[in-house]
Design an enzyme around this catalytic site. Structure first.
Site, PDB file in Angstrom:
ATOM      1  N   LYS A 195      60.789  56.648  46.986  1.00 38.97           N
ATOM      2  CA  LYS A 195      59.886  57.762  47.294  1.00 38.97           C
ATOM      3  C   LYS A 195      59.778  57.897  48.814  1.00 38.97           C
ATOM      4  O   LYS A 195      59.478  56.912  49.519  1.00 38.97           O
ATOM      5  CB  LYS A 195      58.515  57.472  46.674  1.00 38.97           C
ATOM      6  CG  LYS A 195      57.670  58.690  46.414  1.00 38.97           C
ATOM      7  CD  LYS A 195      56.488  58.301  45.532  1.00 38.97           C
ATOM      8  CE  LYS A 195      55.498  59.423  45.411  1.00 38.97           C
ATOM      9  NZ  LYS A 195      54.255  58.975  44.771  1.00 38.97           N
TER      10      LYS A 195
HETATM   11  C1  E4P Z   1      52.248  61.501  43.467  1.00 36.86           C
HETATM   12  O1  E4P Z   1      53.271  60.885  43.329  1.00 36.86           O
HETATM   13  C2  E4P Z   1      51.002  60.916  43.975  1.00 36.86           C
HETATM   14  O2  E4P Z   1      51.029  59.520  43.743  1.00 36.86           O
HETATM   15  C3  E4P Z   1      49.768  61.432  43.308  1.00 36.86           C
HETATM   16  O3  E4P Z   1      50.040  62.324  42.254  1.00 36.86           O
HETATM   17  C4  E4P Z   1      48.722  61.862  44.265  1.00 36.86           C
HETATM   18  O4  E4P Z   1      47.588  62.256  43.548  1.00 36.86           O
HETATM   19  P1  E4P Z   1      46.135  62.363  44.216  1.00 36.86           P
HETATM   20  O5  E4P Z   1      46.074  63.614  45.006  1.00 36.86           O
HETATM   21  O6  E4P Z   1      45.203  62.398  43.047  1.00 36.86           O
HETATM   22  O7  E4P Z   1      45.953  61.123  45.059  1.00 36.86           O
END
Ligand code: E4P
Length: 218
Positions: A83
């Site tokens: 990622k």
């Molecule tokens: C995506 O990969 C992120 O880990 C996640 O969906 C972020 O979500 P949040 O805005 O609730 O922290």
């Protein structure tokens, strides 16, 4: 649509994989930090539980650092997806990984232009953050639809991974748009199955059955 759980809590993952409804896992530095676990150990544990894509995020901010961290993460298991943040450096790292056949998830996407660049960099997945866009008064679901339209128009193969989802309705909207995947906190995953009419209907069926005194079907 693939369904991923957005968590680094191993017990939460184990509790929800039995029915085969969870296709993968996404994590981020905040979720790993909250878990208190070592990132390499925790990603290895998750990959033992689930064979689908497991996103593990780099914390370096320069391309070389991202490549080096990404290679260490990728060495944990064959289903690790590296990622990368949607920055200039992240896109350069994405292109290198794409050329090497390493799967990537380009995260922190908040605009159509960013999604376009992620596709051109060869990302396996792009993660538009629906909830955080709505927190700012923007149209997160509209962004998913716009990315779908443009990716289809040009034949980009990058998967749209709807992220930062805050409700079961968000999941339905992502599915209607044709997102390739959605990542959800466990509580939203749980809420997908729940419906008050299902509960009421089942209660009535069982009450009627029990009145017959026939017992179970075994
Ligand atoms: C995506 O990969 C992120 O880990 C996640 O969906 C972020 O979500 P949040 O805005 O609730 O922290």
């Amino acid at each position: 649509m693939q369904i991923f759980l957005d968590t680094a809590e191993i017990d939460e993952i184990r509790a929800r994989t039995a029915a085969g409804l969870v296709d993968g896992i996404t994590t981020n530095p905040s979720l790993i930090a909250k878990s208190g676990a070592d990132i390499f150990e925790r990603i290895a544990e998750i990959c033992e539980v689930i064979s689908g894509p497991v996103s593990a995020e780099v914390v370096a901010t320069d391309t070389q650092g991202m490549l080096s961290e990404g290679r260490r993460l990728r060495a944990i298991a064959p289903n690790v997806v590296v990622k990368l943040p949607l920055t200039r450096d992240g896109l350069a790292a994405c292109r290198t990984f794409a050329d090497e056949g390493v799967p990537t998830n380009v995260t922190l996407c908040f605009s159509l232009n960013q999604a376009l660049l992620a596709a051109k960099a060869g990302a396996t997945f792009v993660s538009p953050f629906v909830g955080r866009i709505e927190d700012m008064g923007g149209d997160g679901i509209g962004l998913l639809a716009a990315i779908r339209e443009v990716y289809d128009q040009f034949g980009y193969e990058t998967g749209i991974l709807a992220a930062s989802l805050r409700s079961a309705l968000h999941v339905e909207e992502a599915a209607r748009i044709g997102c390739d995947a959605a990542t959800l906190p466990p509580k939203i995953f749980d809420s997908m199955v729940a419906h008050p009419l299902t509960d009421a209907g089942l209660k009535a069926f069982l009450e009627d059955w029990n009145k017959t005194g026939r017992g179970g079907l075994g």
